[in-house]
Design an enzyme around this catalytic site. Structure first.
Site, short mmCIF file in Angstrom:
data_model
loop_
_atom_site.label_atom_id
_atom_site.label_comp_id
_atom_site.label_asym_id
_atom_site.label_seq_id
_atom_site.Cartn_x
_atom_site.Cartn_y
_atom_site.Cartn_z
N ASP A 6 -2.27 50.13 46.96
CA ASP A 6 -3.68 50.28 46.63
C ASP A 6 -4.44 49.27 47.48
OD1 ASP A 6 -6.22 50.26 45.58
OD2 ASP A 6 -5.62 49.88 43.51
N LYS A 26 -15.50 49.89 47.99
CA LYS A 26 -15.28 48.46 48.23
C LYS A 26 -15.50 48.06 49.69
CE LYS A 26 -13.88 47.47 44.01
NZ LYS A 26 -14.65 46.58 43.13
N TRP A 83 -6.03 46.08 37.94
CA TRP A 83 -5.80 47.42 38.47
C TRP A 83 -4.31 47.68 38.69
CZ3 TRP A 83 -9.90 49.18 36.82
CH2 TRP A 83 -11.11 48.49 36.96
#
Length: 355
Positions: free
Chosen positions: A166, A190, A99
């Protein structure tokens, strides 16, 4: 049979979060309507959104100039929105996983990107450390927890420029200093809510400093002005997020969640290090508290499928590792009870005894 949910995402949710959300699907706030069909501009749902934003600010102890938004598009859209809004000439990134790598790719569409460190050469099994954040960039971006590879940064960087992070898979799992950050984003699936909403926390003074025209929907200022209601928001995930935030507060807040998470992770890592059948896959000092990755030791590699099938008979689900790493991955998100970790540990011990 009781199931023990170790899936990396969507995340495990507390039973009361699921129940409250299910009840609202039938009858939301005694309106006689489902939360799936109620107007997002009704006073009942506006109150939900406002309470959720206030609880985020309370739990994370955000200063007043930080704005909380609930947006669509997942963290992947933030890979684009961040540079669209903040990158004038150059930004700095670290490359610590899939990511982070994707975020770098998107940022390059808007300006120069300096990659300060990368662990790609060793399949992202560690966090780069020997780098200096330059003072001539518009911001420094990193991914705090790497879900696929099982590494994590559990500290706040001291930076001469705004920090963008992030925190998709470890938000609310550790106490941090929000003033060290200019912008934080997190896909909710998540550690917060079902997929479909993204939490964004941004320091408002950072915005409006780029020369380019920003499309309306991709401008953070649009959503700030409209109190995150510029367009129809993802109503159900926001409602579920509120239930999680209430649950987190009732558990004692982020400090209590951190203590609980660290205990769970230590339990499992201790067993991985003790058990002759298994080994961890990342540098010990960079081990994630949220996503524990491990494989069979080489001498027992042929037992991988057998262990997976054996764990399944114990009600353990979601431990198959990502294809990039293989082996196993146990995600220990905030709402996973310690009892589930103990079941996994007992299963590993029992499997060891068999072999």
């Amino acid at each position: 049979m009781k199931k023990h949910n170790f899936y990396a995402g969507p995340c495990i949710l507390a039973p009361e979060v699921i129940k409250n959300t299910a009840d609202a699907i039938i009858n939301f706030a005694d309106t006689g309507l489902s939360v799936l069909e109620v107007s997002h501009r009704s006073k009942e749902f506006v109150a939900v959104c406002e309470e959720a934003r206030k609880l985020v600010a309370e739990l994370l102890e955000l200063p007043e100039d930080y704005k909380v938004l609930f947006l669509g598009g997942g963290a992947s859209l933030q890979f684009c929105m961040v540079p669209f809004n903040l990158l004038k000439t150059k930004a700095a990134y670290t490359d610590t996983g899939t990511w982070a790598h994707n975020a770098i790719k998107e940022a390059k569409l808007f300006g120069e990107v300096e990659v300060l460190g990368s662990s790609k050469d060793e399949n992202y099994c560690y966090i780069p450390k020997d780098f200096v954040i330059p003072s001539d960039v518009d911001y420094f971006h990193y991914t705090s927890n790497n879900t696929i590879y099982g590494t994590e940064v559990r500290k706040d960087y001291d930076s001469p420029v705004p920090v963008v992070c992030d925190m998709s898979s470890d938000i609310f799992s550790r106490v941090f200093d929000p003033t060290k950050y200019g912008l934080i984003y997190a896909g909710a699936q998540k550690n917060l809510a079902p997929a479909g909403v993204t939490l964004v926390i941004v320091k408002e003074s950072l915005l409006g400093n780029v020369d380019r025209e920003i499309p309306t929907m991709l401008d953070y200022r649009t959503h700030i002005k409209k109190d995150t209601m510029f367009n129809t928001p993802p109503v159900l995930p926001i409602y579920s997020a509120l239930q999680t935030l209430k649950y987190y507060k009732a558990q004692g807040g982020v400090k209590a969640l951190q203590e609980h998470d660290e205990i769970k992770a230590k339990m499992l890592y201790d067993e991985i290090d003790r058990n002759k059948l298994f080994r961890g896959t990342v540098a010990e000092e960079d081990r994630s508290i949220m996503n524990v990755c491990f494989v069979m030791n080489p001498d027992y590699a042929e037992l991988e499928k057998e262990f997976f099938d054996f764990a399944t008979t114990k009600g353990i689900v979601g431990i198959k590792g990502h294809r990039s790493v293989g082996g196993f991955r146990a995600s220990l998100y905030n709402m996973l009870p310690k009892e589930s970790v103990q079941v996994l540990i007992d299963t590993m011990k029992e499997f060891e005894a068999k072999h």
